[in-house]
Every structure is written in structure tokens, then in C-alpha cells.
Design a protein around this motif. Structure first.
Motif, PDB file in Angstrom:
ATOM      1  N   ARG A  43      78.091  -9.806  30.080  1.00 51.98           N
ATOM      2  CA  ARG A  43      76.732  -9.469  29.639  1.00 51.98           C
ATOM      3  C   ARG A  43      76.686  -9.288  28.114  1.00 51.98           C
ATOM      4  N   THR A  46      77.019 -12.735  26.402  1.00 51.71           N
ATOM      5  CA  THR A  46      75.781 -13.508  26.480  1.00 51.71           C
ATOM      6  C   THR A  46      74.738 -12.939  25.529  1.00 51.71           C
ATOM      7  N   PHE A  50      72.714 -14.614  22.191  1.00 56.73           N
ATOM      8  CA  PHE A  50      71.258 -14.755  22.111  1.00 56.73           C
ATOM      9  C   PHE A  50      70.622 -13.848  21.043  1.00 56.73           C
ATOM     10  N   PRO A 132      64.624 -10.426  30.917  1.00 55.11           N
ATOM     11  CA  PRO A 132      63.973 -11.721  31.086  1.00 55.11           C
ATOM     12  C   PRO A 132      62.965 -11.808  32.226  1.00 55.11           C
ATOM     13  N   SER A 133      62.858 -10.787  33.053  1.00 52.60           N
ATOM     14  CA  SER A 133      61.874 -10.875  34.132  1.00 52.60           C
ATOM     15  C   SER A 133      61.118  -9.567  34.263  1.00 52.60           C
ATOM     16  N   ASP A 136      63.056  -6.444  35.323  1.00 55.32           N
ATOM     17  CA  ASP A 136      64.108  -5.863  34.489  1.00 55.32           C
ATOM     18  C   ASP A 136      63.527  -4.725  33.668  1.00 55.32           C
TER      19      ASP A 136
ATOM     20  N   MET B  64      71.855 -17.732  35.937  1.00 60.57           N
ATOM     21  CA  MET B  64      72.987 -16.883  35.519  1.00 60.57           C
ATOM     22  C   MET B  64      72.715 -16.247  34.162  1.00 60.57           C
ATOM     23  N   LEU B  65      72.115 -17.024  33.264  1.00 63.78           N
ATOM     24  CA  LEU B  65      71.777 -16.465  31.948  1.00 63.78           C
ATOM     25  C   LEU B  65      70.771 -15.322  32.101  1.00 63.78           C
ATOM     26  N   MET B  66      69.788 -15.523  32.975  1.00 64.21           N
ATOM     27  CA  MET B  66      68.814 -14.444  33.215  1.00 64.21           C
ATOM     28  C   MET B  66      69.495 -13.219  33.810  1.00 64.21           C
ATOM     29  N   ASP B  67      70.412 -13.462  34.728  1.00 71.89           N
ATOM     30  CA  ASP B  67      71.144 -12.331  35.324  1.00 71.89           C
ATOM     31  C   ASP B  67      71.942 -11.579  34.266  1.00 71.89           C
TER      32      ASP B  67
END
Lengths: 312, 169
Positions: A43, A46, A50, A132-133, A136, B64-67
Motif C-alpha cells: 500500500r 503504491t 501515485f 478511490p471509492s 473508502d 488491485m490499484l484501487m484496493d
């Protein structure tokens, strides 16, 4: 228009089922490992990839967001302005009263030999990204371990408790909001001094449960943290619905969070206080083990409890 | 093999993810408090332009990126967007010049994706089904996706060379 062959369709279906199986295995592994270091490293990695893009887009999009926000709110601006003007008059009067009370408290402390509590150190950070959603309940801030932030620290804005730091990298950190269904906090009702637990419901008001309540709670009663998971005295919100206490039954009601969770731009991370409880490595509070331990650590200045006169 | 097109599609997913977490993130443009599901929309809109296998892999990668950038259990969005990609691929023949049909597919698949995610999240202990704004979080992203479908499909069609999209099978 798009011819498909039976062989290719089968291949696609097999791949689809394989990917679903892989996803299922990953989810099972993640749940069983309870957010161990492997998933946290992934996490963080990633997010660090970003982060530059997100900060850049946020910077570029800020004027557009402000314009859209302004247009959508223009109708209510006049009414809001009048309301705020009235509020300023009231607050100015209160400020004078508070100054007088503070002076009185200082004199009393000097008499009994009690030192005035120091403010807890905080770090101001800016939110630059969210999850992202819609499901979240996390936000990302531009300060991290290099600024003294560690997982488990409380995050506040000028109105009250925003959430808890749950993932930290060198220069960034993730906040899990108090509205997250997996987050809960020990709280105290200001008017009755009785304790309970608030937990998130994904959005909107928080759920409040009081297991040993002997007095009713009323709409508008102030709810503050009890010092078990967050520093004591942080404003969480106000009771949304009046509820009676019945012997042998759990008192359940809802609390409107005070923090402007959907509008917050800057927050403060309280770096001078960490929860006494263990098991905070992932920042998710286990409601089953929530305690009501209190400490003598003083509250911060920015989100402290108003005096009973202020509550009036 | 049109690997370049897959790279462009992956870039579109990344851009959608960045916009989703910034422009449409908290404090950003969120009509009625809920943002569009932009990544889901891009995955749906890639249906007519990317080969089915690549489309599935793109859906899985996007998920997966969203997760990884979200707060939930890893793998949930990966399964969800893989399913959306599969459904979108199966419906690629329906992506026509009919705005109504395309809009219906976008709306329906977005709702389907949100519902699948909620069910998977509940299955894996996320308690999403108890969300106090559950209906709004399922329906509103689909409505915003419906409105954004025209520009997103148009842009993707432009960069993914619609003239020879018939290669996809």
C-alpha cells in the motif's frame, strides 16, 4: 461487428475465473494476515508512486474545485454570512468571559500549586487525496514519519476529531476517518460524565452505545473522547437523537460528528499523545477490546471541550 | 498484437484513478456528496476497444490499484472490476452509436459493480451493507457515470483508434 470464436471465449472465461480465484485468495490472505507488513508495504509503495501525480493534479484542479464549490454554494452564501455575523457577536462576548475565567483559573492553580497543563504538540498537514471509492473512509496527508507522525495518533480539525493515522510512510500518512465502520472510540457524555463507544457507519452520524448508562442523553449533548484511544477531551460531536437509559439495556443513539469531514482541507495530527492500548499497528480499533482507561494527559487547545457555560 | 493500445488503456486507468482520488476526491467535485466511479467507467468504456483477455487483466490491475489505495480488504475491487470488465466484453457488440443503449450499459454495469463490491466487502467483514448511505453510494456513482459516459467513451474512442477496433475478439 466484433466476431468471437468459441475457443477464444473459453480462454477468456477461464482467465476470468482464474482472476476471480486469485482475487479471492488475495482477499482471504489479507483478512487472515490482518493487515501485516506485506500488505502495508504494498500500500505504501503504491501510494508513493501515485503521490506526485495526485499532488500535481490537486494543485492544478484547486481553482476548478473552488469555482464549482462556489457556484454550487452561492445561493446559501448570503444566509450563511448573516448567520456568521450573528455568531461573531456571540463569540466575541464569550471570548471576553473565557478570558476572565482563564485568569481566575490561573489564580486558583497558583494557590493550589498545580502547574498549568502544556499543550500537546501537533503537526499541521494538508489533505491531498482521498480513497478511490465512496466506500473508502480514508484521506491522505502530506506529512509522515519524518514529521514525527506514527500510526495510531489522533487527527483533528478546528471542530473536532477527524480520525486516526493508520498508515505512515516517510513523507505521507493515511488517516482513517471516524466514520469508517471499522473505527470506534471511547467517549464520554459531557453533561452526564458517563462513558460509551462511538463507531462509524460509513457516512453521516456515528453510532453511540453506552453499556452502563444510568441517565438519558439529550439531543445536542456534547460527546468527547474519554482518553482510552484518543487524547481525552477531544470533541467528537453532539447527540443527534435523545435516548433514555433503561437498566439492563444498552443505550443506543447517534452522534453528529463535529469535524467537517467532507470539507476538511487542513488537519492537525496530535503527535504528543499515543494510545495506551496495544494492537494499534493497523490503526483499526477492535470494538471488543475497547477500554475506558483515562489518563491525566491534558487536551489540546484547538478542539478542547467548551466550559459548561459555553455548552449552555 | 496491439500492445501499444493496452499501454494507452492502462494509462487511461491510471489517469482515472488519479482524478478519482483528487478532482473527485474529498473536498473536490462531489455532486450530492458522492463522486462518479470513474475507474469503473473507464473499464466499462474500454470494452469495445481492447481484446477480452487484456480487458480482464486491465480490470484486475485497476481493481488491485484501487484496493491498494483504498482502506478495504485487498482483492475486493480486483474481483469487482474483473467482473465488470468481463461483462463489458460480453456486451461489446451492444456498444453502438445508440446513446441510450451505451448509457444503459454504463449505468447498469456501474450499479452491478457497486453492488458486487458491497456484497464482497460484507462477505470479507467490511460491514459495507450497514453503510448509512448505501443506496446513494450505489446509485449516484452510476448516475454520474451515465453523464460522464459520453465524454469518456468519446475520448477513449479517439485515443484507441476506433477505425480499426474490429480487431478485438
Amino acid at each position: 461487428m466484433f466476431p468471437t470464436s468459441g475457443r477464444r471465449l473459453t480462454r477468456a472465461t477461464v482467465l476470468f475465473l482464474s482472476l476471480i480465484a486469485i482475487g479471492f485468495l488475495i482477499a482471504t490472505f489479507d483478512v487472515r494476515s490482518e493487515g501485516d507488513s506485506v500488505s502495508n508495504v504494498m500500500r505504501e509503495g503504491t501510494q508513493s508512486i501515485f503521490t506526485p501525480m495526485q499532488k500535481g493534479v490537486r494543485w492544478v484542479a484547486s481553482p476548478l474545485i473552488g469555482f464549482v464549490d462556489g457556484v454550487s454554494n452561492i445561493a446559501g452564501l448570503r444566509e450563511e454570512n448573516e448567520r456568521l455575523q450573528d455568531r461573531i457577536v456571540v463569540l466575541e462576548a464569550r471570548e471576553r468571559e473565557v478570558a476572565a475565567i482563564e485568569e481566575e483559573v490561573r489564580q486558583l492553580e497558583a494557590i493550589v500549586g498545580v502547574e498549568a497543563p502544556e499543550e500537546l504538540p501537533t503537526v499541521t498537514a494538508r489533505l491531498y487525496s482521498s480513497g478511490p471509492s465512496a466506500f473508502d473512509n480514508v484521506r491522505y496527508i502530506d506529512k509522515g514519519a519524518n514529521d514525527g507522525i506514527v500510526a495510531g495518533q489522533a487527527v483533528i480539525d478546528e471542530q473536532g476529531l477527524v480520525g486516526r493515522v493508520d498508515l505512515v510512510s516517510a513523507n505521507d500518512a493515511r488517516i482513517r476517518l471516524i466514520t469508517d465502520p471499522l473505527v470506534s472510540a471511547g467517549v464520554r457524555i459531557r453533561s452526564t460524565n458517563e462513558t460509551g463507544i462511538v463507531s462509524g457507519r460509513g457516512d453521516g452520524p456515528l453510532r453511540l452505545e453506552m453499556f452502563r448508562a444510568t441517565e438519558a442523553v439529550y439531543e445536542g449533548d456534547l460527546v468527547v473522547t474519554d482518553g482510552s484511544r484518543f487524547p481525552p477531551g477531544l470533541v467528537v460531536g453532539r447527540i443527534a437523537e435523545t435516548a433514555d437509559a433503561e437498566v439492563g439495556f444498552v443505550l443506543r443513539t447517534t452522534v453528529n460528528p463535529s469535524a467537517r469531514l467532507s470539507e476538511v482541507d487542513y488537519v492537525k495530527v496530535i503527535i504528543g499523545w499515543t494510545a495506551l492500548d496495544a494492537d494499534l499497528s493497523d490503526g483499526v480499533v477492535d470494538t471488543n477490546t475497547a477500554t475506558t482507561t483515562t489518563t491525566t494527559v491534558p487536551p489540546t487547545t484547538s478542539t478542547t471541550v467548551p466550559s459548561p457555560e459555553e455548552e449552555g | 498484437m496491439h500492445r501499444g493500445r493496452v499501454v494507452v488503456a492502462l494509462l487511461a486507468v491510471v489517469i482515472a484513478l488519479v482524478l478519482q482520488t483528487t478532482l473527485f476526491g474529498d473536498g473536490g467535485v462531489r455532486p450530492l456528496g458522492v463522486a462518479p466511479a470513474l475507474v469503473t467507467l473507464v473499464i466499462i468504456a474500454l470494452g469495445p476497444y481492447v481484446e477480452t483477455e487484456y480487458h480482464l487483466l486491465l480490470g484486475f490491475t485497476a481493481g488491485m490499484l484501487m484496493d491498494l489505495m483504498g482502506s478495504g480488504t485487498l482483492g475486493l475491487w480486483a474481483m469487482t472490476l474483473t467482473t465488470v470488465a468481463y461483462a463489458s466484453s460480453r456486451l461489446r457488440a451492444q456498444f453502438t452509436d445508440s446513446l441510450l443503449l451505451t448509457g444503459s450499459i454504463v449505468f447498469g454495469l456501474t450499479v452491478m459493480g457497486q453492488v458486487i463490491f458491497v456484497l464482497l466487502g460484507t462477505l470479507f467483514g467490511q460491514n459495507l451493507i450497514g453503510d448509512s448511505s448505501l443506496v446513494a453510494k450505489i446509485v449516484l456513482p452510476a448516475v454520474w457515470n451515465l453523464l460522464l459516459a459520453v465524454p469518456v467513451v468519446w475520448v477513449l474512442g479517439l485515443v484507441l483508434s476506433p477505425s480499426d477496433r474490429g480487431w478485438a475478439t
